[in-house]
Enzyme design. Structure first.
Site, PDB file in Angstrom:
ATOM      1  N   SER A   1     -47.057 121.565  31.949  1.00  0.00           N
ATOM      2  CA  SER A   1     -48.499 120.809  32.099  1.00  0.00           C
ATOM      3  C   SER A   1     -48.673 120.364  33.170  1.00  0.00           C
ATOM      4  CB  SER A   1     -48.244 119.743  30.869  1.00  0.00           C
ATOM      5  OG  SER A   1     -47.422 118.583  31.670  1.00  0.00           O
ATOM      6  N   ASP A   2     -49.984 120.142  33.546  1.00  0.00           N
ATOM      7  CA  ASP A   2     -50.363 119.559  34.796  1.00  0.00           C
ATOM      8  C   ASP A   2     -50.079 118.326  34.752  1.00  0.00           C
ATOM      9  OD1 ASP A   2     -51.261 118.910  37.267  1.00  0.00           O
ATOM     10  OD2 ASP A   2     -53.296 119.705  37.028  1.00  0.00           O
ATOM     11  N   GLU A   3     -49.803 117.392  35.869  1.00  0.00           N
ATOM     12  CA  GLU A   3     -49.263 116.052  35.849  1.00  0.00           C
ATOM     13  C   GLU A   3     -50.085 115.068  34.677  1.00  0.00           C
ATOM     14  OE1 GLU A   3     -47.435 112.513  38.625  1.00  0.00           O
ATOM     15  OE2 GLU A   3     -48.480 114.419  39.497  1.00  0.00           O
TER      16      GLU A   3
END
Length: 777
Positions: free
Chosen positions: A306-308
């Site tokens: 996932s993106d942060e």
């Protein structure tokens, strides 16, 4: 992911063995490993070779058996921690498993154009958009490979010292393959521009360069992001953290996905899912995207991170779920393998034990999500004897090496686009320089911080050359005036600029944006030069009083420089993007037109003539966007545009065969002649036009390109290839259709109002046979 502020023709890679397969060419590896360990692992009094405590450590076994053994030894709680600890900050690293001899591992590494944001110095290459302007897959390969060398060398040093914090690992969140679909998007600089084909070709080279050519080990692992339909807004008019990109299936397939499929074909080990929703479904909980397309259609076998904070935002930003438990179930079932959290310890994937207990997910699914994480670490060499892996020998001596600093300079030189050159302003004549007075002015003239762009490595200050420092290497007397101290240029000293320019024989004006104006989480509000910068340029023109004046631009998103383009007193305009540490040296070389430094880069994105030509950022239809679907008014500068110090002529365009079966590839040859007085490089561009399409298609599409050097007065015959898939159309699936097509060959797009001196040739060909799905060819 959110950026932490910080200062500033290859051989095709051998095909990687199928994941889980035995490695070809390694027969007898068990005996070799035993012999190796007999030498390296035995000590005084040890006569027997070292035996691996666990089968997953045995390099002679095929990957799938090693993985089966390792995963079978992990408890559910250990499996959960491996998917829940992707970083950053307190959320990483993935914890050790001491009973199995497994060390911590940090997944949070940035490698966009160097070892970005890692502790310690590192060579900084030009920002990605500038690298794309070079139109050179070979250059991208070398930059990516040099980046991996630094990442690996520093990783070796970090692990030897027991350091596993952020940016110490080998798994890169790079390259960025989003399409530059709007000029004001803050992250345009990280992309390879607006064209899916160009982005895909450069992605292939980046992935193969970063991962390296070794048949068994990868130097660093690539991760293509942000998947997908992610190209703004960041914060204007709404936040990226809750944005829903409503996209037509045709635009999804023809614009937003092709470059990501190229990334899979290149062998990337990971993808990063993006913050946004796609037609109502968050990307990181989007089964159609992460499972049906990525794994089902494309055959991807790696992991999705996932993106942060993207998993938390499924609930907190998008309100798609009501609890973190529900979020964990949705994202894990959709195909997400690894959570990169906002530093949280009690993050979304820590709810997996509860989901297991409730039967919302199975233990087998959890093992399946962990499997590619450990496969990646195995291919990085973590569980093999270090002596087997040549990359284990890399040390800090390669960081900031002369070879990498020279490559940074070469890349900057090759990235500059000459937008205007009136009356032969450039190149400057070296013999005329001694004793001359040169004024270099503007907020980008001598401020190292603004020359790098985001996600930049930090080199030692002695290796950073601002325009002023670079021009001081020439035999001229350099004077300097910033006019304004920062890119926003809110406080401007006219007297300072006029004083420096008025006493000079020639003038270089340095303007642009920088991360103060455009970056992650920060969109621009308009195309204008920031603050008083246009006033600074106009004052410099007036003070120069007809003496040569050159405008250097440091930006990613297009700028409105129509005044400078139209005004005859601005003799030349050079787009420099964010050239990083070698900026000044590259500028000096290009302004003189030294050997190998004649401008040949081309714009990787359209510069509109005004915002009236650009649809709203939150509108995700492609109509009116990019050169492929642009409106009727001409832009300020078109995609693929760029001038040279020499002139070229195209002739003898030949298509073989001119009539071809539905599944056949097309061979193209064309002769390119350098008709000028200087050696130079040209970017040959082929565009395809469908003459009778049955569905909406681009007005034309880049289908091949090649950057080629041609000596003055010489010519060369080029051979290029257009695979059948390049003429496929999306009609509820990729299909090849018969009909007539036109192929254009030249140094620019066809039918442009702003033209380079060379002509664009065209030829027609015909495809025969019945229409059929592309997969049947």
């Amino acid at each position: 992911m959110p950026r932490r502020d910080a200062s500033p023709a290859p051989a095709r890679r051998s095909a990687a063995p199928a994941r889980g397969a035995a490695v070809p060419g390694l027969a007898g590896l068990r005996a070799a490993a035993a012999l190796l360990c007999a030498v390296l692992c035995s000590g005084p009094g040890r006569a027997e070779p070292f035996l691996f405590p666990f089968p997953f450590q045995d390099p002679a076994l095929p990957w799938h058996r090693r993985l089966d053994d390792l995963l079978g030894r992990l408890s559910p709680s250990e499996l959960v921690l491996q998917v829940a600890r992707g970083g950053a900050l307190g959320n990483g690293p993935a914890p050790p498993i001491p009973r199995l001899g497994i060390a911590p591992y940090n997944w949070n590494t940035e490698c966009l154009r160097g070892d970005g944001e890692a502790p310690g110095w590192a060579t900084a290459f030009p920002q990605a958009l500038g690298l794309a302007a070079a139109f050179s897959p070979e250059l991208i390969y070398r930059v990516a490979n040099a980046t991996a060398t630094k990442v690996r060398a520093k990783h070796n040093a970090f692990t030897a010292a027991g350091r596993y914090g952020d940016h110490t690992g080998l798994s890169c969140f790079s390259p960025v393959l989003n399409i530059m679909r709007h000029p004001l998007w803050g992250r345009n600089q990280e992309t390879y521009g607006e064209d899916p084909f160009l982005s895909g070709e450069l992605a292939r080279s980046f992935v193969q360069g970063l991962q390296g050519p070794h048949p068994r080990y990868i130097k660093a692992s690539a991760g293509c992001k942000h998947f997908s339909v992610h190209g703004g807004p960041e914060n204007i008019p709404v936040s990226r953290l809750s944005f829903d990109a409503k996209v037509l299936e045709r635009d999804l397939r023809t614009t937003f996905l092709p470059q990501f499929q190229a990334c899979v074909r290149a062998g990337s080990y990971s993808f990063m899912c993006s913050y946004n929703r796609i037609n109502g479904v968050p990307a990181c909980a989007n089964k159609k995207l992460l499972t049906d397309i990525l794994r089902g259609e494309w055959g991807f076998e790696g992991y999705v991170v996932s993106d942060e904070g993207a998993l938390e935002l499924i609930m907190l930003g998008h309100h798609y779920t009501r609890t973190f438990l529900e979020t964990a179930v949705a994202s894990l079932n959709a195909g997400c393998n690894l959570e990169l959290s906002y530093g949280m310890r009690n993050n979304v994937f820590m709810r997996i034990p509860q989901a297991l207990a409730m039967g919302n997910i199975t233990l087998q699914m959890l093992r399946d999500r962990v499997r590619p994480l450990f496969y990646t670490r195995m291919r990085l060499g973590e569980f093999d004897p270090p002596a087997m892996n040549p990359y284990s020998a890399l040390n800090l001596s390669v960081v900031q090496s002369p070879e990498h600093r020279n490559l940074s300079l070469e890349a900057a030189v090759k990235s500059f686009v000459l937008l205007k050159n009136s009356r032969g302003t450039l190149p400057l004549r070296a013999q005329d320089l001694p004793g001359k007075r040169l004024a270099v002015v503007g907020p980008f003239a001598d401020n190292p911080r603004v020359l790098f762009g985001d996600y930049a490595p930090v080199p030692e200050p002695r290796y950073i050359y601002t325009p002023r420092r670079g021009l001081e290497t020439l035999p001229v007397n350099v004077s300097f005036a910033a006019g304004c101290r920062e890119p926003r240029c809110q406080r401007y000293s006219r007297a300072e600029v006029v004083g420096a320019v008025g006493a000079a024989d020639m003038v270089v004006v340095c303007l642009g944006t920088g991360t103060d104006v455009e970056t992650e989480a920060r969109d621009r509000s308009d195309l204008s030069l920031p603050g008083h910068q246009l006033e600074l340029l106009q004052d410099a023109v007036q003070a120069a009083a007809g003496r040569p004046l050159i405008l250097l631009l440091f930006n990613a998103g297009p700028l409105d420089v129509s005044w400078a383009q139209a005004h005859e007193a601005v003799g030349a305009i050079l787009a420099c993007f964010f050239p990083a540490q070698a900026a000044g040296l590259a500028i000096a070389r290009v302004l003189l037109g030294e050997a190998g430094a004649s401008p040949a880069a081309r714009l990787p994105a359209t510069w509109p003539a005004g915002m009236h030509q650009v649809p709203p950022m939150e509108n995700y239809t492609m109509e009116g966007r990019t050169y492929r679907y642009y409106g009727q008014e001409p832009p300020l500068y078109p995609f693929g545009y760029g001038l040279s110090y020499t002139t070229f002529r195209y002739k003898d365009l030949v298509l073989i065969p001119p009539v071809l079966p539905i599944c056949a590839n097309l061979s193209v040859s064309v002769v390119l002649e350098n008709t000028g007085q200087r050696d130079g490089e040209e970017v040959v561009q082929l565009y395809l036009r469908w003459e009778q399409p049955s569905v909406p298609v681009p007005r034309w599409q880049l289908v091949a390109f090649q950057r080629v050097a041609v000596p003055a007065g010489r010519g060369t015959k080029l051979s290029l290839r257009m695979p059948a898939e390049q003429r496929a159309v999306w009609a509820q699936g990729w299909r090849l259709q018969p009909g007539s097509f036109t192929l254009f060959a030249g140094g620019q797009q066809p039918e442009q109002q702003l033209r380079v001196p060379s002509e664009v040739l065209s030829a027609q060909f015909t495809v025969t046979g019945a229409a059929r799905p592309l997969r049947e060819c």
